[in-house]
Design a protein around this motif. Structure first.
Motif, PDB file in Angstrom:
ATOM      1  N   ARG C 107       0.823  -1.202   0.000  1.00 24.19           N
ATOM      2  CA  ARG C 107       0.000   0.000   0.000  1.00 24.19           C
ATOM      3  C   ARG C 107       0.868   1.267   0.000  1.00 24.19           C
ATOM      4  O   ARG C 107       0.441   2.316  -0.521  1.00 24.19           O
ATOM      5  CB  ARG C 107      -0.920   0.011   1.211  1.00 24.19           C
ATOM      6  N   ALA C 108       2.059   1.166   0.576  1.00 23.77           N
ATOM      7  CA  ALA C 108       2.939   2.340   0.651  1.00 23.77           C
ATOM      8  C   ALA C 108       3.210   2.892  -0.743  1.00 23.77           C
ATOM      9  O   ALA C 108       3.470   4.081  -0.917  1.00 23.77           O
ATOM     10  CB  ALA C 108       4.248   1.966   1.335  1.00 23.77           C
ATOM     11  N   VAL C 109       3.136   1.995  -1.713  1.00 23.01           N
ATOM     12  CA  VAL C 109       3.384   2.386  -3.099  1.00 23.01           C
ATOM     13  C   VAL C 109       2.532   3.581  -3.521  1.00 23.01           C
ATOM     14  O   VAL C 109       2.954   4.434  -4.282  1.00 23.01           O
ATOM     15  CB  VAL C 109       3.087   1.174  -4.023  1.00 23.01           C
ATOM     16  N   VAL C 110       1.311   3.636  -2.997  1.00 20.81           N
ATOM     17  CA  VAL C 110       0.421   4.732  -3.386  1.00 20.81           C
ATOM     18  C   VAL C 110       0.023   5.607  -2.207  1.00 20.81           C
ATOM     19  O   VAL C 110      -0.861   6.444  -2.326  1.00 20.81           O
ATOM     20  CB  VAL C 110      -0.867   4.209  -4.057  1.00 20.81           C
ATOM     21  N   ARG C 115       4.619   5.797   3.020  1.00 26.85           N
ATOM     22  CA  ARG C 115       5.958   5.725   2.440  1.00 26.85           C
ATOM     23  C   ARG C 115       6.945   6.523   3.290  1.00 26.85           C
ATOM     24  O   ARG C 115       8.098   6.108   3.506  1.00 26.85           O
ATOM     25  CB  ARG C 115       5.937   6.256   1.005  1.00 26.85           C
TER      26      ARG C 115
END
Lengths: 194, 194, 194, 194
Positions: C107-110, C115
């Motif tokens: 989820r950190a990707v978006v 992040r």
DNA sequence: TATGAATGAGCATTCATTCAT
DNA sequence: AATGAATGAATGCTCATTCAT
């Protein structure tokens, strides 16, 4: 403490609302939104009390069945004609019950679950009518024979009620009673019931 | 040169396919795609021959009604019991007709158009049965009285057929005939019909 | 007098429950209701302690990060291989941590916020590993160089742990250790660490 | 004749659109509507080509896997460092692939089906890298040993790429290459690969 | 005539959030 | 502090209908 709510009462209220919605739009035409509106709640509340639309419909079926059975609560009062007539769609309330019940029958044709419930319901009706027949006849009669008589009585009621439900303007109470009597009187008088 | 197609034959084929689809999935469960598949055409072909789903369903209703009426083609052959029995769901074909017909009744409850067609259909049935009753009775009887008798006969058939349709495993032909006879025999024998 | 409650303890309990729920259903599959159930409270209690689902998730992330860091509490004990291995998913507890942590990475990707937290967490890890590397090497080494070595060590751990997490049945502890050693031993022995 | 459409091409186009949508909003944030918009069709068209959202997501996964594998098409050209580097997120296209792939990994944690596909994909990667290692080494080496080496190479790539994906601004190509080289050079030079 | 790709409105359903108690 | 009833927006999905070919 949370707001206290009678869970079962809410469920029954929603089931009743579903009956109204079904009578208005049919079994398929009734949307969850309509049921919710009729119960004066939101769709979220409906799904809070039921697992989904199917569950709501089943509860409505249950409620309809209960109402129809309750309509003939005292099996020993009145002659058979009156008792049989108690099942017919003679007033607004019973006409509504017949309409919704017929809608369920239409779906039961392809719905195993509904058909099973329908069958159980008829078993109860047969039992009740058969007991009444045993009590009404002077000479002793076996339950087995009474059940066969009950089948006939119920078929007559269904046949008349069915037609009266789909042609309400042409089948006022008098006509329904007349046809029912025509079928049951000769069949039962030999047993001295009527 | 375009492919020659019998327009009416195609419409009838699609209506028959619709009946199959309805018997399989119910009036609401039957999708246009299913009807098309059953008719071995595409949805586009279905809408080519009909204005829409409703039109297809109405054609299916028409077809069902036609089949039921055709089943009792010769009103003068056989005694009343046999004739009445000809309407009951005694074999696979008639059972299917009853199922689909019941599905339509369930919807007729909330569908004005369907109810009107249903009524017209019953008028035809009543007429046919009444004529048969006039012919069968020794002493002269008015058509008015015969129609009232027909109402009773039809109600008996509907009541029995209705139950047999929803509880097919418990209502073999013999049981259906027995109950029907129980209702009709005494009612009609005084008029020396049976 | 109100019930005495350890506010922070309740928050931690709910965060832990969230980790369980995430491990069970994934980051998106975990509903607030599931978190509440795992914590043996109601959703109302969860929202009482947290501003909303996002806050609960962030607390769970915090908790997971804390657990992973705590796992390698004494940076001076054991050789590098053992220390590195302490991060790998070798037992049920650490496997669970990896699974949930991986879910957060996905989820950190978006998710900008996630992040940023992830980055801060890695900075801490790098620092800790770098300090350990400085201490372990005989000849003096700059923190700058140690940090670059730490990047390599951490990448090796992540690469192995990552794969072991998604193919747990094929990556028993021995295989994980073997591959990790294969990557780190030659790289570090020239610095006489291993 | 209906409009002629290349079914597979449309499916691929939608799968690619799904990748864009996932990169934009995450695996859960990507709504069918977004996928449809990215593919410049309606949601109806998407469900015309796929059974549902899950099927679309699986197709996107397939497509991502294909892209990553295709990126390293010629296994015999270049030294190992270059080949390994070909997998790293060094440009916009590969960075996007890593992001989406990582999102899928996050879900694979709780999705049996996805995990199985992931595993199959890694098996293919291992095989490809192992073959390359066998070919690159002067002395003969067994496939079994090459596969173990491949595990190490892949773990190193994953570890570096993983970090670079979540901290893109801090991990320019040079840094990624440096750390990868730090891990692989000593490990492989004894086998005279690099 | 017939195809089937594409549309898009309508639906049930899910679920975070709110709030009266 | 804690409950859980109720809300309602959001979304995946179904399917009758349209239409270019």
């Amino acid at each position: 403490m949370p707001k206290m709510v009678d869970h079962d009462a809410q469920r029954r209220a929603i089931a009743s609302a579903a009956i109204d919605a079904i009578d208005e739009a049919g079994l398929d035409g009734a949307r969850l939104k309509d049921v919710a509106a009729a119960a004066q709640v939101t769709t979220g509340a409906v799904t809070h009390y039921f697992d989904g639309k199917d569950a709501v419909l089943m509860a409505a079926h249950e409620e309809i069945m209960r109402r129809i059975l309750d309509r003939q609560s005292d099996p020993l009062r009145g002659d058979l004609g009156e008792i049989a007539a108690a099942f017919l769609p003679l007033d607004d309330a019973s006409r509504r019950e017949w309409r919704v019940w017929l809608a369920f029958c239409g779906r039961a044709v392809v719905n195993e679950d509904l058909r099973a419930r329908h069958k159980a319901y008829y078993r109860a009706i047969v039992e009740r009518v058969a007991e009444r027949l045993v009590a009404a006849q002077r000479h002793r009669v076996s339950m087995a024979r009474a059940r066969r008589q009950a089948d006939a009585v119920i078929a007559a009621i269904d046949g008349v009620g069915f037609r009266a439900t789909l042609e309400p303007e042409d089948w006022p109470p008098a006509r329904q009673r007349a046809v029912l009597r025509m079928l049951l009187e000769p069949a039962l008088e030999e047993d001295e019931i009527v």
